[in-house]
Motif scaffolding. Structure first.
Motif, mmCIF file in Angstrom:
data_model
loop_
_atom_site.group_PDB
_atom_site.id
_atom_site.type_symbol
_atom_site.label_atom_id
_atom_site.label_comp_id
_atom_site.label_asym_id
_atom_site.label_seq_id
_atom_site.Cartn_x
_atom_site.Cartn_y
_atom_site.Cartn_z
ATOM 1 N N ARG A 101 79.111 18.736 73.245
ATOM 2 C CA ARG A 101 78.962 17.947 72.029
ATOM 3 C C ARG A 101 77.499 17.920 71.606
ATOM 4 N N PRO A 102 77.208 18.056 70.345
ATOM 5 C CA PRO A 102 75.808 18.017 69.891
ATOM 6 C C PRO A 102 75.154 16.684 70.248
ATOM 7 N N ARG A 103 73.877 16.722 70.541
ATOM 8 C CA ARG A 103 73.133 15.511 70.874
ATOM 9 C C ARG A 103 73.067 14.589 69.658
ATOM 10 N N ARG A 104 73.337 13.309 69.905
ATOM 11 C CA ARG A 104 73.276 12.336 68.818
ATOM 12 C C ARG A 104 71.861 11.827 68.589
ATOM 13 N N PHE A 105 71.045 11.855 69.659
ATOM 14 C CA PHE A 105 69.705 11.295 69.556
ATOM 15 C C PHE A 105 68.684 12.354 69.953
ATOM 16 N N THR A 106 67.587 12.368 69.248
ATOM 17 C CA THR A 106 66.534 13.339 69.527
ATOM 18 C C THR A 106 65.646 12.834 70.652
ATOM 19 N N ALA A 107 64.868 13.741 71.199
ATOM 20 C CA ALA A 107 63.924 13.367 72.251
ATOM 21 C C ALA A 107 62.895 12.366 71.725
ATOM 22 N N VAL A 108 62.546 12.481 70.459
ATOM 23 C CA VAL A 108 61.587 11.541 69.863
ATOM 24 C C VAL A 108 62.166 10.135 69.822
ATOM 25 N N GLN A 109 63.445 10.016 69.498
ATOM 26 C CA GLN A 109 64.079 8.699 69.467
ATOM 27 C C GLN A 109 64.171 8.097 70.865
ATOM 28 N N VAL A 110 64.511 8.908 71.841
ATOM 29 C CA VAL A 110 64.562 8.420 73.223
ATOM 30 C C VAL A 110 63.186 7.934 73.663
ATOM 31 N N ALA A 111 62.141 8.712 73.335
ATOM 32 C CA ALA A 111 60.782 8.318 73.713
ATOM 33 C C ALA A 111 60.355 7.042 73.006
ATOM 34 N N ALA A 112 60.741 6.878 71.738
ATOM 35 C CA ALA A 112 60.358 5.675 70.986
ATOM 36 C C ALA A 112 60.984 4.425 71.585
ATOM 37 N N ILE A 113 62.249 4.502 71.964
ATOM 38 C CA ILE A 113 62.912 3.337 72.560
ATOM 39 C C ILE A 113 62.375 3.057 73.952
ATOM 40 N N THR A 114 62.048 4.092 74.704
ATOM 41 C CA THR A 114 61.440 3.892 76.022
ATOM 42 C C THR A 114 60.080 3.221 75.887
ATOM 43 N N ALA A 115 59.294 3.649 74.899
ATOM 44 C CA ALA A 115 57.991 3.027 74.656
ATOM 45 C C ALA A 115 58.154 1.569 74.251
ATOM 46 N N LEU A 116 59.166 1.273 73.457
ATOM 47 C CA LEU A 116 59.431 -0.109 73.063
ATOM 48 C C LEU A 116 59.759 -0.960 74.279
ATOM 49 N N ALA A 117 60.514 -0.403 75.233
ATOM 50 C CA ALA A 117 60.869 -1.143 76.449
ATOM 51 C C ALA A 117 59.652 -1.440 77.315
ATOM 52 N N CYS A 118 58.614 -0.614 77.184
ATOM 53 C CA CYS A 118 57.408 -0.803 77.996
ATOM 54 C C CYS A 118 56.451 -1.823 77.402
#
Length: 400
Positions: A101-118
């Motif tokens: 299945r095609p990825r729903r979220f880009t690596a940039v979006q994953v990194a942005a949410i991870t940065a928000l969690a930090c």
């Protein structure tokens, strides 16, 4: 095994005999050794073992039909892995990339949410003390990072990154400017060294402190002992019976505890503990006795050093840095006492509590061995290197 698909029979000639495969398998010694290892390996995936068995059987001259019958497979399965090995050798036995299945979220979006969690929520004006995965998902949508995302997806991302913003752990920054040098003196004594010279057989190291505010709580109803199908039950309500303090001196290298009970902490009960230790053999005739203590009011400051030196010339008081009781070995003994003899608290009165403490002390001394202390100067230096300088906080403006 039921074989699904259209091609389920072996190819046969006009006489009804199986047709030999055009893909003749000849193995090199290295390939044969690798395939045998896959067949015999206890931790090999089942599919890899089966593929290796097919190729080995093909190399032995087996037809696709015979291999399929022996291994309980479809003929197409045997044919497929014979062909793939013939084309790609060992590499041909690996699974081919799948589109999925095609990825729903880009690596940039994953990194942005991870940065928000930090980042702490309060730093961005969010009235929260810490994030949950659901709140992170909601905030990511509100900021336009993603159009929609679930909290469980955020939780999986953070689990892969080993980030758990909904948890916290307390810590305190070393505030003593001489933290390392003071801590190192105690660590040297644990290693039987003082000022660069080894301790002698008549030198002793004592780790001392007080365990204050020990409460004699009496449960309003008797507890229930453990039994089949249930754990021990302890009554929730209790009556207060007062508090006491337990002063303990732990001989680091001989695993012996000498303790006293007092109504409360203070210089006087600590002095009584010192006198009890210093008049008891082998400390009474020792060449030197080093006392490692923290900065509690019972033994704080230069005055406490002077008092001990005057009263007991062979004794030396060694202070740990501020907020470094974790380097005091007697605290390990206190934790054992609390866990084994006091918790859960249920004592008729202060006398019963004191009796339990001193009885446990005798029991501990009967079979104790020194703690396996492994934290050294090197470990201390490595720990301090990990700690960044504390942030500089600006004073709050005065109220109008």
């Amino acid at each position: 095994m039921v074989c699904r698909g259209a091609r389920v029979l072996a190819r046969v000639d006009n006489a009804g005999m199986p047709v030999a495969s055009p893909f003749v398998i000849v193995l090199t010694p290295a390939e044969e050794a690798e395939l045998l290892a896959r067949v015999r390996g206890g931790r090999i995936e089942h599919r890899d073992r089966v593929r290796a068995q097919i190729v080995l059987a093909a190399a032995a001259g087996g037809s696709n039909a015979a291999i399929a019958a022996d291994l309980g497979l479809c003929v197409d399965t045997a044919r497929r892995w014979r062909c793939r090995f013939a084309a790609g050798r060992l590499g041909g036995l690996a699974d081919r990339p799948r589109s999925g299945r095609p990825r729903r979220f880009t690596a940039v979006q994953v990194a942005a949410i991870t940065a928000l969690a930090c980042a702490l929520p309060a730093e961005t004006g969010i009235p929260l003390s810490r994030w949950s995965s659901t709140e992170l998902a909601t905030e990511a949508v509100a900021r336009g990072v993603v159009s929609a995302i679930s909290g469980s997806t955020v939780r999986r991302w953070l689990a892969r990154a080993a980030i758990k913003p909904w948890q916290h752990r307390s810590w305190i920054f070393p505030r003593d400017p001489d933290f390392e040098s003071k801590a190192a003196r105690a660590l040297d004594l644990y290693a039987r060294t003082w000022e660069g010279a080894p301790l002698g057989p008549h030198d002793y190291v004592i780790s001392a402190d007080e365990k204050s505010q020990l409460q004699a709580l009496r449960r309003r109803h008797p507890g229930r002992p453990p039994g089949p199908g249930h754990t021990r039950h302890v009554e929730f309500e209790y009556r207060r019976g007062g508090t006491l303090a337990y002063f303990a001196a732990y001989d680091v290298h001989h695993a012996r505890v000498i303790g006293t009970i007092a109504p409360k902490t203070g210089i006087e009960p600590f002095t009584e503990l010192v006198a009890k230790v210093m008049t008891t053999e082998p400390h009474a005739s020792a060449r030197r006795v080093f006392w490692i203590v923290d900065n509690g009011s019972s033994h704080a400051g230069q005055a406490s050093i002077d008092r001990m030196a005057t009263a007991w010339p062979t004794a030396t008081l060694v202070h740990l840095p501020i907020h470094a009781s974790w380097l005091n070995q007697v605290e390990i003994y206190f934790s054992i006492l609390q866990r084994k003899a006091i918790t859960p608290v249920d004592f008729a009165d202060l006398d019963a509590l004191a009796e339990r403490i001193l009885a446990f002390q005798d029991r501990y001394n009967s079979n104790a061995t020194p703690f396996d202390w492994t934290f050294t100067r090197t470990d201390l230096r490595a720990l301090l290197d990990q700690i960044d300088p504390p942030p500089t906080y600006q004073p709050l403006p005065a109220a109008a």
